[in-house]
Design a protein around this motif. Structure first.
Motif, PDB file in Angstrom:
ATOM      1  N   ILE A  23       0.568 -10.893   2.854  1.00  0.00           N
ATOM      2  CA  ILE A  23      -0.005 -12.130   3.376  1.00  0.00           C
ATOM      3  C   ILE A  23      -1.252 -12.524   2.585  1.00  0.00           C
ATOM      4  O   ILE A  23      -1.485 -13.707   2.329  1.00  0.00           O
ATOM      5  CB  ILE A  23      -0.330 -11.969   4.871  1.00  0.00           C
ATOM      6  N   ALA A  24      -2.058 -11.542   2.170  1.00  0.00           N
ATOM      7  CA  ALA A  24      -3.320 -11.822   1.482  1.00  0.00           C
ATOM      8  C   ALA A  24      -3.136 -12.267   0.036  1.00  0.00           C
ATOM      9  O   ALA A  24      -4.018 -12.919  -0.517  1.00  0.00           O
ATOM     10  CB  ALA A  24      -4.214 -10.587   1.513  1.00  0.00           C
ATOM     11  N   CYS A  25      -2.026 -11.952  -0.586  1.00  0.00           N
ATOM     12  CA  CYS A  25      -1.826 -12.270  -2.002  1.00  0.00           C
ATOM     13  C   CYS A  25      -1.642 -13.772  -2.207  1.00  0.00           C
ATOM     14  O   CYS A  25      -0.694 -14.367  -1.677  1.00  0.00           O
ATOM     15  CB  CYS A  25      -0.611 -11.524  -2.540  1.00  0.00           C
ATOM     16  N   PRO A  26      -2.526 -14.411  -2.990  1.00  0.00           N
ATOM     17  CA  PRO A  26      -2.410 -15.858  -3.199  1.00  0.00           C
ATOM     18  C   PRO A  26      -1.301 -16.255  -4.173  1.00  0.00           C
ATOM     19  O   PRO A  26      -0.919 -17.418  -4.231  1.00  0.00           O
ATOM     20  CB  PRO A  26      -3.772 -16.242  -3.769  1.00  0.00           C
ATOM     21  N   CYS A  27      -0.760 -15.288  -4.918  1.00  0.00           N
ATOM     22  CA  CYS A  27       0.241 -15.603  -5.944  1.00  0.00           C
ATOM     23  C   CYS A  27       1.644 -15.110  -5.605  1.00  0.00           C
ATOM     24  O   CYS A  27       2.530 -15.137  -6.454  1.00  0.00           O
ATOM     25  CB  CYS A  27      -0.196 -15.001  -7.274  1.00  0.00           C
ATOM     26  N   ASP A  28       1.841 -14.632  -4.396  1.00  0.00           N
ATOM     27  CA  ASP A  28       3.147 -14.115  -3.943  1.00  0.00           C
ATOM     28  C   ASP A  28       3.704 -13.039  -4.872  1.00  0.00           C
ATOM     29  O   ASP A  28       4.868 -13.069  -5.252  1.00  0.00           O
ATOM     30  CB  ASP A  28       4.161 -15.250  -3.776  1.00  0.00           C
ATOM     31  N   VAL A  29       2.854 -12.093  -5.237  1.00  0.00           N
ATOM     32  CA  VAL A  29       3.257 -11.008  -6.123  1.00  0.00           C
ATOM     33  C   VAL A  29       3.952  -9.898  -5.345  1.00  0.00           C
ATOM     34  O   VAL A  29       4.903  -9.288  -5.814  1.00  0.00           O
ATOM     35  CB  VAL A  29       2.030 -10.450  -6.883  1.00  0.00           C
ATOM     36  N   ALA A  58      -7.281  -9.078  -3.755  1.00  0.00           N
ATOM     37  CA  ALA A  58      -7.243  -9.395  -2.331  1.00  0.00           C
ATOM     38  C   ALA A  58      -6.340  -8.413  -1.590  1.00  0.00           C
ATOM     39  O   ALA A  58      -6.642  -8.016  -0.461  1.00  0.00           O
ATOM     40  CB  ALA A  58      -6.761 -10.824  -2.120  1.00  0.00           C
ATOM     41  N   CYS A  59      -5.268  -7.992  -2.210  1.00  0.00           N
ATOM     42  CA  CYS A  59      -4.339  -7.052  -1.583  1.00  0.00           C
ATOM     43  C   CYS A  59      -4.997  -5.693  -1.364  1.00  0.00           C
ATOM     44  O   CYS A  59      -4.855  -5.083  -0.301  1.00  0.00           O
ATOM     45  CB  CYS A  59      -3.090  -6.906  -2.430  1.00  0.00           C
ATOM     46  N   ALA A  60      -5.740  -5.234  -2.344  1.00  0.00           N
ATOM     47  CA  ALA A  60      -6.409  -3.935  -2.226  1.00  0.00           C
ATOM     48  C   ALA A  60      -7.537  -3.978  -1.205  1.00  0.00           C
ATOM     49  O   ALA A  60      -7.818  -2.980  -0.549  1.00  0.00           O
ATOM     50  CB  ALA A  60      -6.946  -3.509  -3.585  1.00  0.00           C
ATOM     51  N   THR A  61      -8.158  -5.119  -1.057  1.00  0.00           N
ATOM     52  CA  THR A  61      -9.265  -5.256  -0.114  1.00  0.00           C
ATOM     53  C   THR A  61      -8.783  -5.155   1.327  1.00  0.00           C
ATOM     54  O   THR A  61      -9.438  -4.529   2.154  1.00  0.00           O
ATOM     55  CB  THR A  61      -9.982  -6.605  -0.335  1.00  0.00           C
ATOM     56  N   VAL A  62      -7.646  -5.742   1.640  1.00  0.00           N
ATOM     57  CA  VAL A  62      -7.164  -5.748   3.025  1.00  0.00           C
ATOM     58  C   VAL A  62      -6.315  -4.536   3.386  1.00  0.00           C
ATOM     59  O   VAL A  62      -6.039  -4.321   4.555  1.00  0.00           O
ATOM     60  CB  VAL A  62      -6.374  -7.036   3.350  1.00  0.00           C
ATOM     61  N   CYS A  63      -5.919  -3.735   2.418  1.00  0.00           N
ATOM     62  CA  CYS A  63      -5.069  -2.570   2.698  1.00  0.00           C
ATOM     63  C   CYS A  63      -5.849  -1.529   3.507  1.00  0.00           C
ATOM     64  O   CYS A  63      -6.839  -0.980   3.022  1.00  0.00           O
ATOM     65  CB  CYS A  63      -4.564  -1.944   1.409  1.00  0.00           C
ATOM     66  N   PRO A  64      -5.425  -1.233   4.741  1.00  0.00           N
ATOM     67  CA  PRO A  64      -6.173  -0.292   5.581  1.00  0.00           C
ATOM     68  C   PRO A  64      -6.064   1.159   5.114  1.00  0.00           C
ATOM     69  O   PRO A  64      -6.897   1.983   5.483  1.00  0.00           O
ATOM     70  CB  PRO A  64      -5.544  -0.476   6.962  1.00  0.00           C
ATOM     71  N   ASP A  65      -5.059   1.468   4.314  1.00  0.00           N
ATOM     72  CA  ASP A  65      -4.856   2.842   3.874  1.00  0.00           C
ATOM     73  C   ASP A  65      -5.239   3.079   2.423  1.00  0.00           C
ATOM     74  O   ASP A  65      -5.091   4.189   1.921  1.00  0.00           O
ATOM     75  CB  ASP A  65      -3.390   3.235   4.077  1.00  0.00           C
ATOM     76  N   GLY A  66      -5.716   2.064   1.732  1.00  0.00           N
ATOM     77  CA  GLY A  66      -6.132   2.213   0.338  1.00  0.00           C
ATOM     78  C   GLY A  66      -4.987   2.563  -0.593  1.00  0.00           C
ATOM     79  O   GLY A  66      -5.147   3.361  -1.506  1.00  0.00           O
ATOM     80  N   CYS A  67      -3.838   1.959  -0.378  1.00  0.00           N
ATOM     81  CA  CYS A  67      -2.641   2.275  -1.164  1.00  0.00           C
ATOM     82  C   CYS A  67      -2.549   1.512  -2.479  1.00  0.00           C
ATOM     83  O   CYS A  67      -1.735   1.851  -3.320  1.00  0.00           O
ATOM     84  CB  CYS A  67      -1.393   1.955  -0.348  1.00  0.00           C
ATOM     85  N   ILE A  68      -3.368   0.486  -2.640  1.00  0.00           N
ATOM     86  CA  ILE A  68      -3.242  -0.386  -3.803  1.00  0.00           C
ATOM     87  C   ILE A  68      -4.508  -0.320  -4.657  1.00  0.00           C
ATOM     88  O   ILE A  68      -5.617  -0.437  -4.135  1.00  0.00           O
ATOM     89  CB  ILE A  68      -2.997  -1.839  -3.378  1.00  0.00           C
ATOM     90  N   THR A  69      -4.319  -0.120  -5.950  1.00  0.00           N
ATOM     91  CA  THR A  69      -5.406  -0.180  -6.916  1.00  0.00           C
ATOM     92  C   THR A  69      -5.073  -1.299  -7.893  1.00  0.00           C
ATOM     93  O   THR A  69      -3.958  -1.374  -8.404  1.00  0.00           O
ATOM     94  CB  THR A  69      -5.533   1.145  -7.685  1.00  0.00           C
ATOM     95  N   VAL A  70      -6.051  -2.178  -8.131  1.00  0.00           N
ATOM     96  CA  VAL A  70      -5.843  -3.315  -9.024  1.00  0.00           C
ATOM     97  C   VAL A  70      -6.673  -3.112 -10.280  1.00  0.00           C
ATOM     98  O   VAL A  70      -7.860  -2.805 -10.221  1.00  0.00           O
ATOM     99  CB  VAL A  70      -6.241  -4.635  -8.336  1.00  0.00           C
ATOM    100  N   TYR A  71      -6.027  -3.259 -11.410  1.00  0.00           N
ATOM    101  CA  TYR A  71      -6.690  -3.204 -12.706  1.00  0.00           C
ATOM    102  C   TYR A  71      -6.646  -4.582 -13.331  1.00  0.00           C
ATOM    103  O   TYR A  71      -5.647  -5.296 -13.209  1.00  0.00           O
ATOM    104  CB  TYR A  71      -5.996  -2.208 -13.636  1.00  0.00           C
ATOM    105  N   ARG A  72      -7.728  -4.961 -13.983  1.00  0.00           N
ATOM    106  CA  ARG A  72      -7.766  -6.236 -14.694  1.00  0.00           C
ATOM    107  C   ARG A  72      -7.617  -5.948 -16.179  1.00  0.00           C
ATOM    108  O   ARG A  72      -8.389  -5.210 -16.760  1.00  0.00           O
ATOM    109  CB  ARG A  72      -9.070  -6.967 -14.413  1.00  0.00           C
TER     110      ARG A  72
END
Length: 76
Positions: A23-29, A58-72
């Motif tokens: 839901i939080a992802c603005p780009c529907d990834v 945004a996805c990593a920020t809202v994840c309650p379990d910290g399952c997502i790491t985003v790299y730029r």
């Protein structure tokens, strides 16, 4: 001008399929897997269109379990 794209690292075994990141992802990834489940029996999140990721985290920020790491990644 350099273009910044995102790269996701998803810990599928920790994911409980709460759908908050989708839901939080603005780009529907992201999307929830419809067929596969992890070892705990949950439908986990997967990156259905990774090329559309802008690295906003945004996805990593809202994840309650910290399952997502985003790299730029900077593309020149």
């Amino acid at each position: 001008m350099a273009k910044i794209i995102g790269a996701l690292d998803i810990n599928r075994e920790r994911c409980k399929g709460c759908d908050l990141c989708v839901i939080a992802c603005p780009c529907d990834v992201l999307s929830l897997s419809t067929k596969d489940v992890n070892d705990r029996g949950y439908h986990y999140v997967c990156d259905s269109s990774p090329d559309a990721c802008i690295g906003c985290a945004a996805c990593a920020t809202v994840c309650p379990d910290g399952c997502i790491t985003v790299y730029r990644v900077v593309e020149k």
